[in-house]
Design an enzyme around this catalytic site. Sequence first.
Site, mmCIF file in Angstrom:
data_model
loop_
_atom_site.group_PDB
_atom_site.id
_atom_site.type_symbol
_atom_site.label_atom_id
_atom_site.label_comp_id
_atom_site.label_asym_id
_atom_site.label_seq_id
_atom_site.Cartn_x
_atom_site.Cartn_y
_atom_site.Cartn_z
ATOM 1 N N GLU A 163 -11.084 -1.682 30.802
ATOM 2 C CA GLU A 163 -10.805 -0.586 31.741
ATOM 3 C C GLU A 163 -11.673 0.630 31.433
ATOM 4 O O GLU A 163 -12.412 0.664 30.446
ATOM 5 C CB GLU A 163 -9.307 -0.266 31.696
ATOM 6 C CG GLU A 163 -8.481 -1.460 32.170
ATOM 7 C CD GLU A 163 -6.988 -1.185 32.273
ATOM 8 O OE1 GLU A 163 -6.511 -0.172 31.736
ATOM 9 O OE2 GLU A 163 -6.313 -2.018 32.906
ATOM 10 N N CYS A 187 -12.454 -11.277 42.033
ATOM 11 C CA CYS A 187 -12.767 -12.316 41.035
ATOM 12 C C CYS A 187 -12.737 -13.705 41.649
ATOM 13 O O CYS A 187 -13.481 -14.591 41.215
ATOM 14 C CB CYS A 187 -11.832 -12.209 39.842
ATOM 15 S SG CYS A 187 -12.288 -10.821 38.762
ATOM 16 N N GLU A 216 -11.935 -12.134 34.130
ATOM 17 C CA GLU A 216 -12.750 -13.205 34.714
ATOM 18 C C GLU A 216 -14.215 -12.783 34.802
ATOM 19 O O GLU A 216 -15.125 -13.589 34.586
ATOM 20 C CB GLU A 216 -12.243 -13.557 36.120
ATOM 21 C CG GLU A 216 -10.827 -14.115 36.160
ATOM 22 C CD GLU A 216 -9.755 -13.036 36.290
ATOM 23 O OE1 GLU A 216 -9.955 -11.904 35.786
ATOM 24 O OE2 GLU A 216 -8.722 -13.327 36.903
ATOM 25 N N CYS A 237 -7.796 -11.624 40.966
ATOM 26 C CA CYS A 237 -7.828 -10.703 42.110
ATOM 27 C C CYS A 237 -8.818 -11.233 43.146
ATOM 28 O O CYS A 237 -9.599 -12.162 42.875
ATOM 29 C CB CYS A 237 -8.210 -9.298 41.651
ATOM 30 S SG CYS A 237 -9.964 -9.104 41.253
ATOM 31 N N CYS A 265 -12.503 -6.897 35.275
ATOM 32 C CA CYS A 265 -11.480 -7.919 35.023
ATOM 33 C C CYS A 265 -11.944 -8.915 33.955
ATOM 34 O O CYS A 265 -13.139 -9.083 33.705
ATOM 35 C CB CYS A 265 -11.195 -8.692 36.305
ATOM 36 S SG CYS A 265 -10.257 -7.786 37.539
ATOM 37 N N ASN A 325 -10.216 -8.052 30.081
ATOM 38 C CA ASN A 325 -10.414 -6.893 30.948
ATOM 39 C C ASN A 325 -10.833 -5.683 30.120
ATOM 40 O O ASN A 325 -10.411 -5.502 28.975
ATOM 41 C CB ASN A 325 -9.197 -6.603 31.836
ATOM 42 C CG ASN A 325 -7.886 -6.471 31.098
ATOM 43 O OD1 ASN A 325 -7.703 -7.028 30.017
ATOM 44 N ND2 ASN A 325 -6.949 -5.740 31.683
HETATM 45 N N1 THU Z 1 -6.840 -7.951 35.778
HETATM 46 C C1 THU Z 1 -7.679 -8.931 35.305
HETATM 47 O O1 THU Z 1 -8.429 -8.687 34.346
HETATM 48 N N2 THU Z 1 -7.664 -10.129 35.897
HETATM 49 C C2 THU Z 1 -6.780 -10.511 36.863
HETATM 50 O O2 THU Z 1 -6.791 -11.665 37.276
HETATM 51 C C3 THU Z 1 -5.813 -9.537 37.389
HETATM 52 C C4 THU Z 1 -5.972 -8.144 36.910
HETATM 53 C C5 THU Z 1 -6.827 -6.648 35.099
HETATM 54 C C6 THU Z 1 -7.491 -5.517 35.818
HETATM 55 C C7 THU Z 1 -6.806 -4.330 35.174
HETATM 56 O O3 THU Z 1 -7.494 -4.006 33.972
HETATM 57 C C8 THU Z 1 -5.430 -4.832 34.823
HETATM 58 O O4 THU Z 1 -5.496 -6.241 34.866
HETATM 59 C C9 THU Z 1 -4.331 -4.346 35.768
HETATM 60 O O5 THU Z 1 -4.665 -4.601 37.077
#
Ligand code: THU
Length: 133
Positions: free
Chosen positions: A43, A88, A54, A85, A52, A41
């Site tokens: 941000e 994704c 994925e 999520c 994310c 991920n």
């Molecule tokens: N996140 C992912 O990268 N993948 C997931 O399957 C769930 C959430 C990340 C997004 C964000 O950067 C952090 O987790 C908190 O939500």
Amino acid sequence: MLDDLFNAARAAQAKAYAPYSRFNVGAAIRTASGKIYAGCNVENAAYPQGACAETGAISAMIVGGEHEIAEILVIGDGAGLVTPCGGCRQRIREFAAPGTAIHIAGPSGVRAHFTLEELLPVSFGPDHLGMKS
Ligand code: THU
């Protein structure tokens, strides 16, 4: 059997850029050819612009010239299952079959196994637009 996917996802998780949530996630895709593509991920100070793990793994797969997810593993910390999520799930749907395995891992190993169909039932996909699925 899943050691290589797990290790790739864990290595990607270690590189996550998640200064806001402090929730590092890694993902690794095995394609039909057997290659592995990973992502973490990433941000952003403008929160909705974050991506994310994925999504990153899918981008790496596309750059690698491949379009078919054979299985995917997602790893996150904490007690809960870090399942993809909603967005994704749909992104995975684009490149996977209903029975494609989605493995969910924690720091000490794989915790659960789902199929895409279980996580995204009755989904909309390329076949609805006349594309080969
Ligand atoms: N996140 C992912 O990268 N993948 C997931 O399957 C769930 C959430 C990340 C997004 C964000 O950067 C952090 O987790 C908190 O939500």
